[in-house]
Design a protein around this motif. Sequence first.
Motif, PDB file in Angstrom:
ATOM      1  N   ASN A   8       0.817  -1.210   0.000  1.00 43.69           N
ATOM      2  CA  ASN A   8       0.000   0.000   0.000  1.00 43.69           C
ATOM      3  C   ASN A   8       0.856   1.268   0.000  1.00 43.69           C
ATOM      4  OD1 ASN A   8      -2.300  -1.534  -0.081  1.00 43.69           O
ATOM      5  ND2 ASN A   8      -2.710  -1.406   2.127  1.00 43.69           N
ATOM      6  N   ILE A   9       2.092   1.163   0.486  1.00 47.32           N
ATOM      7  CA  ILE A   9       3.016   2.297   0.348  1.00 47.32           C
ATOM      8  C   ILE A   9       3.244   2.584  -1.132  1.00 47.32           C
ATOM      9  CG2 ILE A   9       5.434   2.994   0.655  1.00 47.32           C
ATOM     10  CD1 ILE A   9       5.375   1.645   3.381  1.00 47.32           C
ATOM     11  N   ALA A  10       3.469   1.519  -1.911  1.00 46.90           N
ATOM     12  CA  ALA A  10       3.636   1.691  -3.361  1.00 46.90           C
ATOM     13  C   ALA A  10       2.375   2.250  -4.000  1.00 46.90           C
ATOM     14  CB  ALA A  10       4.020   0.359  -4.001  1.00 46.90           C
ATOM     15  N   GLU A  11       1.212   1.801  -3.540  1.00 44.64           N
ATOM     16  CA  GLU A  11      -0.057   2.294  -4.085  1.00 44.64           C
ATOM     17  C   GLU A  11      -0.233   3.774  -3.800  1.00 44.64           C
ATOM     18  OE1 GLU A  11      -3.661   2.514  -6.036  1.00 44.64           O
ATOM     19  OE2 GLU A  11      -2.138   0.920  -6.118  1.00 44.64           O
ATOM     20  N   ILE A  12       0.105   4.203  -2.591  1.00 48.96           N
ATOM     21  CA  ILE A  12       0.016   5.635  -2.253  1.00 48.96           C
ATOM     22  C   ILE A  12       0.941   6.438  -3.161  1.00 48.96           C
ATOM     23  CG2 ILE A  12       0.509   7.358  -0.474  1.00 48.96           C
ATOM     24  CD1 ILE A  12      -0.331   5.219   1.597  1.00 48.96           C
ATOM     25  N   CYS A  13       2.160   5.943  -3.350  1.00 49.47           N
ATOM     26  CA  CYS A  13       3.095   6.645  -4.241  1.00 49.47           C
ATOM     27  C   CYS A  13       2.513   6.783  -5.643  1.00 49.47           C
ATOM     28  CB  CYS A  13       4.431   5.915  -4.279  1.00 49.47           C
ATOM     29  SG  CYS A  13       5.409   6.085  -2.764  1.00 49.47           S
ATOM     30  N   HIS A  14       1.912   5.709  -6.135  1.00 50.07           N
ATOM     31  CA  HIS A  14       1.288   5.773  -7.462  1.00 50.07           C
ATOM     32  C   HIS A  14       0.185   6.816  -7.494  1.00 50.07           C
ATOM     33  CE1 HIS A  14      -1.296   4.921 -10.818  1.00 50.07           C
ATOM     34  NE2 HIS A  14      -2.222   4.406 -10.033  1.00 50.07           N
ATOM     35  N   GLN A  15      -0.701   6.791  -6.506  1.00 53.30           N
ATOM     36  CA  GLN A  15      -1.822   7.732  -6.515  1.00 53.30           C
ATOM     37  C   GLN A  15      -1.360   9.175  -6.244  1.00 53.30           C
ATOM     38  OE1 GLN A  15      -5.640   6.727  -4.946  1.00 53.30           O
ATOM     39  NE2 GLN A  15      -5.169   4.535  -4.800  1.00 53.30           N
ATOM     40  N   GLN A  16      -0.148   9.322  -5.727  1.00 54.97           N
ATOM     41  CA  GLN A  16       0.430  10.668  -5.556  1.00 54.97           C
ATOM     42  C   GLN A  16       1.325  11.037  -6.747  1.00 54.97           C
ATOM     43  OE1 GLN A  16      -0.449  12.842  -3.527  1.00 54.97           O
ATOM     44  NE2 GLN A  16      -0.978  12.008  -1.510  1.00 54.97           N
ATOM     45  N   GLU A  17       1.116  10.365  -7.881  1.00 52.35           N
ATOM     46  CA  GLU A  17       1.718  10.699  -9.181  1.00 52.35           C
ATOM     47  C   GLU A  17       3.195  10.337  -9.299  1.00 52.35           C
ATOM     48  OE1 GLU A  17       0.685  14.869  -9.580  1.00 52.35           O
ATOM     49  OE2 GLU A  17      -1.089  14.304 -10.738  1.00 52.35           O
ATOM     50  N   ILE A  18       3.654   9.369  -8.531  1.00 51.98           N
ATOM     51  CA  ILE A  18       5.004   8.847  -8.741  1.00 51.98           C
ATOM     52  C   ILE A  18       4.924   7.740  -9.787  1.00 51.98           C
ATOM     53  CG2 ILE A  18       6.903   7.555  -7.686  1.00 51.98           C
ATOM     54  CD1 ILE A  18       6.374   9.108  -5.133  1.00 51.98           C
ATOM     55  N   GLU A  19       5.631   7.931 -10.871  1.00 53.34           N
ATOM     56  CA  GLU A  19       5.569   7.004 -11.992  1.00 53.34           C
ATOM     57  C   GLU A  19       6.821   6.151 -12.136  1.00 53.34           C
ATOM     58  OE1 GLU A  19       4.912   9.591 -15.268  1.00 53.34           O
ATOM     59  OE2 GLU A  19       2.819  10.029 -14.737  1.00 53.34           O
ATOM     60  N   LYS A  20       7.939   6.554 -11.514  1.00 49.11           N
ATOM     61  CA  LYS A  20       9.203   5.844 -11.676  1.00 49.11           C
ATOM     62  C   LYS A  20       9.849   5.591 -10.316  1.00 49.11           C
ATOM     63  CE  LYS A  20      10.488   7.513 -16.315  1.00 49.11           C
ATOM     64  NZ  LYS A  20       9.386   8.421 -16.625  1.00 49.11           N
ATOM     65  N   ALA A  21      10.531   4.459 -10.219  1.00 49.41           N
ATOM     66  CA  ALA A  21      11.295   4.116  -9.023  1.00 49.41           C
ATOM     67  C   ALA A  21      12.635   3.532  -9.444  1.00 49.41           C
ATOM     68  CB  ALA A  21      10.533   3.131  -8.143  1.00 49.41           C
ATOM     69  N   ILE A  22      13.693   3.976  -8.776  1.00 48.92           N
ATOM     70  CA  ILE A  22      15.035   3.436  -8.981  1.00 48.92           C
ATOM     71  C   ILE A  22      15.333   2.525  -7.798  1.00 48.92           C
ATOM     72  CG2 ILE A  22      17.472   3.966  -9.297  1.00 48.92           C
ATOM     73  CD1 ILE A  22      15.799   5.096 -11.522  1.00 48.92           C
ATOM     74  N   ILE A  23      15.651   1.270  -8.091  1.00 49.21           N
ATOM     75  CA  ILE A  23      15.864   0.283  -7.029  1.00 49.21           C
ATOM     76  C   ILE A  23      17.250  -0.317  -7.170  1.00 49.21           C
ATOM     77  CG2 ILE A  23      15.043  -1.875  -6.008  1.00 49.21           C
ATOM     78  CD1 ILE A  23      12.277  -1.228  -7.212  1.00 49.21           C
ATOM     79  N   SER A  24      18.004  -0.313  -6.077  1.00 51.45           N
ATOM     80  CA  SER A  24      19.301  -0.982  -6.053  1.00 51.45           C
ATOM     81  C   SER A  24      19.144  -2.318  -5.340  1.00 51.45           C
ATOM     82  CB  SER A  24      20.342  -0.111  -5.354  1.00 51.45           C
ATOM     83  OG  SER A  24      20.578   1.073  -6.104  1.00 51.45           O
ATOM     84  N   PRO A  25      19.633  -3.410  -5.934  1.00 47.35           N
ATOM     85  CA  PRO A  25      19.403  -4.739  -5.380  1.00 47.35           C
ATOM     86  C   PRO A  25      19.923  -4.889  -3.953  1.00 47.35           C
ATOM     87  CG  PRO A  25      20.264  -4.886  -7.607  1.00 47.35           C
ATOM     88  CD  PRO A  25      20.368  -3.450  -7.204  1.00 47.35           C
ATOM     89  N   GLY A  26      19.171  -5.621  -3.147  1.00 47.21           N
ATOM     90  CA  GLY A  26      19.539  -5.911  -1.770  1.00 47.21           C
ATOM     91  C   GLY A  26      18.527  -6.869  -1.184  1.00 47.21           C
ATOM     92  N   SER A  27      18.779  -7.334   0.009  1.00 49.82           N
ATOM     93  CA  SER A  27      17.860  -8.271   0.657  1.00 49.82           C
ATOM     94  C   SER A  27      16.930  -7.569   1.633  1.00 49.82           C
ATOM     95  CB  SER A  27      18.654  -9.364   1.382  1.00 49.82           C
ATOM     96  OG  SER A  27      17.786 -10.367   1.847  1.00 49.82           O
ATOM     97  N   ARG A  28      17.483  -6.661   2.450  1.00 50.95           N
ATOM     98  CA  ARG A  28      16.657  -6.006   3.470  1.00 50.95           C
ATOM     99  C   ARG A  28      15.536  -5.185   2.831  1.00 50.95           C
ATOM    100  NH1 ARG A  28      16.422  -6.994   8.941  1.00 50.95           N
ATOM    101  NH2 ARG A  28      18.498  -7.853   8.518  1.00 50.95           N
ATOM    102  N   ASN A  29      15.763  -4.676   1.608  1.00 52.24           N
ATOM    103  CA  ASN A  29      14.734  -3.884   0.938  1.00 52.24           C
ATOM    104  C   ASN A  29      13.834  -4.737   0.036  1.00 52.24           C
ATOM    105  OD1 ASN A  29      16.903  -4.297  -0.838  1.00 52.24           O
ATOM    106  ND2 ASN A  29      16.438  -2.456  -2.028  1.00 52.24           N
ATOM    107  N   ALA A  30      13.914  -6.075   0.159  1.00 51.32           N
ATOM    108  CA  ALA A  30      13.113  -6.966  -0.698  1.00 51.32           C
ATOM    109  C   ALA A  30      11.618  -6.677  -0.635  1.00 51.32           C
ATOM    110  CB  ALA A  30      13.392  -8.425  -0.344  1.00 51.32           C
ATOM    111  N   PRO A  31      11.019  -6.441   0.549  1.00 52.49           N
ATOM    112  CA  PRO A  31       9.574  -6.145   0.567  1.00 52.49           C
ATOM    113  C   PRO A  31       9.222  -4.902  -0.250  1.00 52.49           C
ATOM    114  CG  PRO A  31      10.352  -6.703   2.767  1.00 52.49           C
ATOM    115  CD  PRO A  31      11.574  -6.550   1.918  1.00 52.49           C
TER     116      PRO A  31
END
Length: 560
Positions: A8-31
């Motif tokens: 739902n954090i991702a959903e809020i970002c989408h509804q607040q007009e965030i269209e792009k995300a930059i992700i660096s691989p890791g384990s702790r940030n997997a969720p």
Amino acid sequence: MEQQTINNIAEICHQQEIEKAIISPGSRNAPLTLAFVRHPKIQCFSISDERSAAFIGMGMAQADRKPVALICTSGSAALNYAPAIAEAYFQETPLIVITADRPPEWIDQWDGQTIRQENIYGKHVKKSYNIAVDLSHADAQWQTYRVINEAVLESKTGVQGPVHINIPFREPFYPEKSENWNYDQNVKIIKSIVGEKRLNENQISQLQAELKEKEKIAFVLGQDDYSVEFLQALDQTSQQVNIPIFADVISNGHGLKNAIHLPDSICMSMLKDSKTEVIPDLIISFGKSIISKNLKLFLRKNVKAQWHVRNHHAFISDPFQSLSKQIEAEPISILQHLNKSSSAEFLKLWKDKNTEAETKTNQFLSTQSFSEFSALQDIIKKLPEDSHLHLANSLSVRYANFIGIKQGRIKIWANRGTSGIDGSTSTAIGHAISQKDQNHFLITGDVAFFYDRNAFWHKYPYPNLKIILLNNQGGSIFRMIKGPNQQAELDEFFETEQRLDAKSLCSELGIAHFSAFDAESFETIKDKFMKYPQSAILEIKTDAKINQKIFEDFKKQLIS
């Protein structure tokens, strides 16, 4: 681990007009990675080097004029974002920086990839937020959704900029295959409505009364992402009331009719003896920094009154030491009330000086032997209209400032928030990836280029980006600065000589490589490079000592 809340954090970002995300691989940030990558409306990019990833994200945010999310794992990964975050803060670029963290009980317990991540970016973000580690309770979920809404709104409201959200996770990080995966489209969304800022009639009357006392008025245009409407209004007002516009290369004012686009060159000869007729009684400034050091020194020495006009002010900035009024209002609305004509003779004087500086520059470079300065002038003249020109720091942006841009529809970008050499290539690549239908050019020096070589370490194409690499085997700007150029340690500890070239890197990346080392080779390949249909690098190899001599002679020519 409450994966639904993270989704739902991702959903809020989408509804607040965030269209792009930059992700660096890791384990702790997997969720977080899974929540954003699986969201059908968010385009995600995997960039391994966090230092480069953050600059690429900043370039995308600038290109799209929308916040971009940055997501990384715990530990030093978060620290590697810091240079780009500082740049974004001073350039007022919105970024949503989301760092995964270890749970609080393991901080300072010698646990791997564990550092103190709360408020890690200090005063270089607009605001920092820390999410609770236990999200199972409804109130914790409500707080999380409120915080995410607030953070995104904070990034793009008022003076825009980066915000930081730190989220600690306990294991397990990965969902079971049988786990349901969805996004709650009815999750709590908070919208913000902000009206325009305008002065009242009394305030306008006060400004107009003060204007009546000023005979010589000048506009100063600093770096900013100005709207077409504002630049058109500024152009029209400038012509109506005879006001010159001091617009160096990073201002994007080079297409305006009354633009003084070579103020650095002009003011170089006026610092010691500034005649009264060239000194403005008042400067009205817009935007942020200027790069022209000589203009800055000229204004500091001579001008006694300055109005600075912006929609929002994060702090009082007085770089010319003449600020008398900080006006917080829509800049276009202020232009509508500037009905006092400046001296027509004052405008003509500055335009004549601009023409004289341009003539001297052209005459000087036409008589010189091959150098990076003369080659760059040739390249800049050939840039097609409607291109984006990115300028790395150190000599690249300064050369361009002395050469000037004549094409009115070329947009200039430069990392002049902190003015570091790090991230110039990554920022340009972020722009090029976001704006696939537009041409992008990057002018950079060898130290900045090789420092940021991980800008290319990903799978995303950028066929619309061409790079002009000035390779003089070191940071030769230090040869041109009084101080380091007089020290015995110049070669090893200031200029930092290096012997790299870009040919091997181009071969590794599958990018076309063009090389010029003298006038003949440059003439042979420059048009081929400009017409090449894919991404390419033009490496211009020159001798630092020859470049130094030519640049010193050029400055002597300007003040003669």
